[in-house]
Motif scaffolding. Structure first.
Motif, PDB file in Angstrom:
ATOM      1  N   LEU A  41      58.595  42.062  31.744  1.00  0.00           N
ATOM      2  CA  LEU A  41      59.091  40.769  32.210  1.00  0.00           C
ATOM      3  C   LEU A  41      57.986  39.708  32.291  1.00  0.00           C
ATOM      4  CD1 LEU A  41      61.473  42.026  35.039  1.00  0.00           C
ATOM      5  CD2 LEU A  41      62.093  41.303  32.728  1.00  0.00           C
ATOM      6  N   LEU A  42      56.738  40.144  32.144  1.00  0.00           N
ATOM      7  CA  LEU A  42      55.630  39.191  32.183  1.00  0.00           C
ATOM      8  C   LEU A  42      55.451  38.581  30.797  1.00  0.00           C
ATOM      9  CD1 LEU A  42      52.963  41.187  34.226  1.00  0.00           C
ATOM     10  CD2 LEU A  42      54.401  39.311  35.032  1.00  0.00           C
ATOM     11  N   THR A  43      55.441  37.265  30.736  1.00  0.00           N
ATOM     12  CA  THR A  43      55.215  36.585  29.465  1.00  0.00           C
ATOM     13  C   THR A  43      53.756  36.188  29.310  1.00  0.00           C
ATOM     14  OG1 THR A  43      55.854  34.479  30.465  1.00  0.00           O
ATOM     15  CG2 THR A  43      57.562  35.717  29.272  1.00  0.00           C
ATOM     16  N   ASP A  44      53.093  36.048  30.420  1.00  0.00           N
ATOM     17  CA  ASP A  44      51.690  35.645  30.399  1.00  0.00           C
ATOM     18  C   ASP A  44      51.043  36.165  31.677  1.00  0.00           C
ATOM     19  OD1 ASP A  44      49.356  34.426  29.531  1.00  0.00           O
ATOM     20  OD2 ASP A  44      49.821  32.534  30.514  1.00  0.00           O
ATOM     21  N   PHE A  45      49.874  36.728  31.531  1.00  0.00           N
ATOM     22  CA  PHE A  45      49.173  37.146  32.737  1.00  0.00           C
ATOM     23  C   PHE A  45      47.674  37.145  32.488  1.00  0.00           C
ATOM     24  CE2 PHE A  45      47.274  41.358  32.342  1.00  0.00           C
ATOM     25  CZ  PHE A  45      47.787  41.784  31.124  1.00  0.00           C
ATOM     26  N   GLY A  46      46.971  36.957  33.555  1.00  0.00           N
ATOM     27  CA  GLY A  46      45.525  37.043  33.547  1.00  0.00           C
ATOM     28  C   GLY A  46      45.069  37.400  34.939  1.00  0.00           C
ATOM     29  N   ILE A  47      44.088  38.258  35.002  1.00  0.00           N
ATOM     30  CA  ILE A  47      43.527  38.636  36.297  1.00  0.00           C
ATOM     31  C   ILE A  47      42.012  38.571  36.169  1.00  0.00           C
ATOM     32  CG2 ILE A  47      43.320  40.430  38.056  1.00  0.00           C
ATOM     33  CD1 ILE A  47      45.977  41.574  37.011  1.00  0.00           C
ATOM     34  N   ILE A  48      41.412  37.784  37.026  1.00  0.00           N
ATOM     35  CA  ILE A  48      39.955  37.698  37.066  1.00  0.00           C
ATOM     36  C   ILE A  48      39.486  38.574  38.215  1.00  0.00           C
ATOM     37  CG2 ILE A  48      37.960  36.205  37.413  1.00  0.00           C
ATOM     38  CD1 ILE A  48      39.684  33.919  36.244  1.00  0.00           C
ATOM     39  N   VAL A  49      38.631  39.534  37.897  1.00  0.00           N
ATOM     40  CA  VAL A  49      38.096  40.459  38.888  1.00  0.00           C
ATOM     41  C   VAL A  49      36.672  40.035  39.214  1.00  0.00           C
ATOM     42  CG1 VAL A  49      37.520  42.868  39.382  1.00  0.00           C
ATOM     43  CG2 VAL A  49      39.510  42.334  37.949  1.00  0.00           C
ATOM     44  N   SER A  50      36.374  39.916  40.501  1.00  0.00           N
ATOM     45  CA  SER A  50      35.024  39.568  40.945  1.00  0.00           C
ATOM     46  C   SER A  50      34.592  40.515  42.053  1.00  0.00           C
ATOM     47  CB  SER A  50      34.970  38.146  41.495  1.00  0.00           C
ATOM     48  OG  SER A  50      35.398  37.213  40.550  1.00  0.00           O
ATOM     49  N   LEU A  51      33.313  40.801  42.090  1.00  0.00           N
ATOM     50  CA  LEU A  51      32.717  41.570  43.179  1.00  0.00           C
ATOM     51  C   LEU A  51      31.495  40.811  43.665  1.00  0.00           C
ATOM     52  CD1 LEU A  51      32.548  45.318  42.023  1.00  0.00           C
ATOM     53  CD2 LEU A  51      33.832  44.387  43.944  1.00  0.00           C
ATOM     54  N   SER A  52      31.379  40.677  44.947  1.00  0.00           N
ATOM     55  CA  SER A  52      30.162  40.096  45.500  1.00  0.00           C
ATOM     56  C   SER A  52      29.613  41.066  46.535  1.00  0.00           C
ATOM     57  CB  SER A  52      30.424  38.725  46.114  1.00  0.00           C
ATOM     58  OG  SER A  52      31.301  38.840  47.210  1.00  0.00           O
ATOM     59  N   GLN A  53      28.311  41.019  46.715  1.00  0.00           N
ATOM     60  CA  GLN A  53      27.641  41.947  47.624  1.00  0.00           C
ATOM     61  C   GLN A  53      26.738  41.170  48.564  1.00  0.00           C
ATOM     62  OE1 GLN A  53      26.069  45.427  45.672  1.00  0.00           O
ATOM     63  NE2 GLN A  53      24.311  45.440  47.002  1.00  0.00           N
ATOM     64  N   THR A  54      26.856  41.470  49.841  1.00  0.00           N
ATOM     65  CA  THR A  54      26.010  40.820  50.837  1.00  0.00           C
ATOM     66  C   THR A  54      24.715  41.598  51.007  1.00  0.00           C
ATOM     67  OG1 THR A  54      26.957  42.057  52.681  1.00  0.00           O
ATOM     68  CG2 THR A  54      28.035  39.968  52.091  1.00  0.00           C
ATOM     69  N   ALA A  55      23.800  41.030  51.737  1.00  0.00           N
ATOM     70  CA  ALA A  55      22.508  41.668  51.973  1.00  0.00           C
ATOM     71  C   ALA A  55      22.652  43.004  52.696  1.00  0.00           C
ATOM     72  CB  ALA A  55      21.614  40.734  52.778  1.00  0.00           C
ATOM     73  N   ASP A  56      23.710  43.166  53.493  1.00  0.00           N
ATOM     74  CA  ASP A  56      23.911  44.434  54.199  1.00  0.00           C
ATOM     75  C   ASP A  56      24.884  45.355  53.454  1.00  0.00           C
ATOM     76  OD1 ASP A  56      26.013  42.757  54.771  1.00  0.00           O
ATOM     77  OD2 ASP A  56      26.040  43.163  56.904  1.00  0.00           O
ATOM     78  N   ASN A  57      24.976  45.175  52.128  1.00  0.00           N
ATOM     79  CA  ASN A  57      25.727  46.042  51.209  1.00  0.00           C
ATOM     80  C   ASN A  57      27.230  46.059  51.432  1.00  0.00           C
ATOM     81  OD1 ASN A  57      23.411  46.700  49.881  1.00  0.00           O
ATOM     82  ND2 ASN A  57      23.101  48.621  50.957  1.00  0.00           N
ATOM     83  N   ILE A  58      27.785  44.986  51.912  1.00  0.00           N
ATOM     84  CA  ILE A  58      29.242  44.885  51.985  1.00  0.00           C
ATOM     85  C   ILE A  58      29.724  44.248  50.695  1.00  0.00           C
ATOM     86  CG2 ILE A  58      31.198  43.815  53.157  1.00  0.00           C
ATOM     87  CD1 ILE A  58      29.617  43.998  55.752  1.00  0.00           C
ATOM     88  N   LEU A  59      30.620  44.963  50.012  1.00  0.00           N
ATOM     89  CA  LEU A  59      31.191  44.457  48.770  1.00  0.00           C
ATOM     90  C   LEU A  59      32.506  43.759  49.069  1.00  0.00           C
ATOM     91  CD1 LEU A  59      30.729  47.423  46.289  1.00  0.00           C
ATOM     92  CD2 LEU A  59      29.440  45.304  46.375  1.00  0.00           C
TER      93      LEU A  59
END
Length: 101
Positions: A41-59
């Motif tokens: 049923l999807l005619t168009d899709f896009g997913i942008i995946v991002s990861l960021s990490q803090t100085a205390d290793n929290i993603l």
């Protein structure tokens, strides 16, 4: 959508390691979507995946959805939530594998 994942005992990940994880997540999300009944049923899709990490290793996992098709707003919201939960599980598994190797 975004959420933080607490430090599981990994050292700080390099930019290359973060990019490797992101690429794996994108691939698995695409496969997950293609197996979903609503995929057709999807005619168009896009997913942008991002990861960021803090100085205390929290993603922080961020998914930015751009989807359209024959789904109602509620169905689209539910699909995005399902994909997000799946991505969180895949990320946790990847981090645990990295910690144990």
């Amino acid at each position: 959508m975004s959420s933080g994942i607490i430090d599981i005992g990994l050292e700080t990940l390099s930019d290359d390691e973060l990019e490797e994880i992101i690429t794996g997540l994108e691939t698995k999300i695409d496969l997950y979507l293609q197996k979903n009944n609503q995929w057709k049923l999807l005619t168009d899709f896009g997913i942008i995946v991002s990861l960021s990490q803090t100085a205390d290793n929290i993603l922080t996992l961020i998914l930015d959805f751009d989807m359209s098709g024959g789904l109602s707003s509620l169905q689209l919201d539910e699909l995005q939530e399902d994909v997000y939960e799946y991505a969180q599980e895949v990320l946790k598994e990847e981090l645990i594998c990295r910690k144990n190797s």
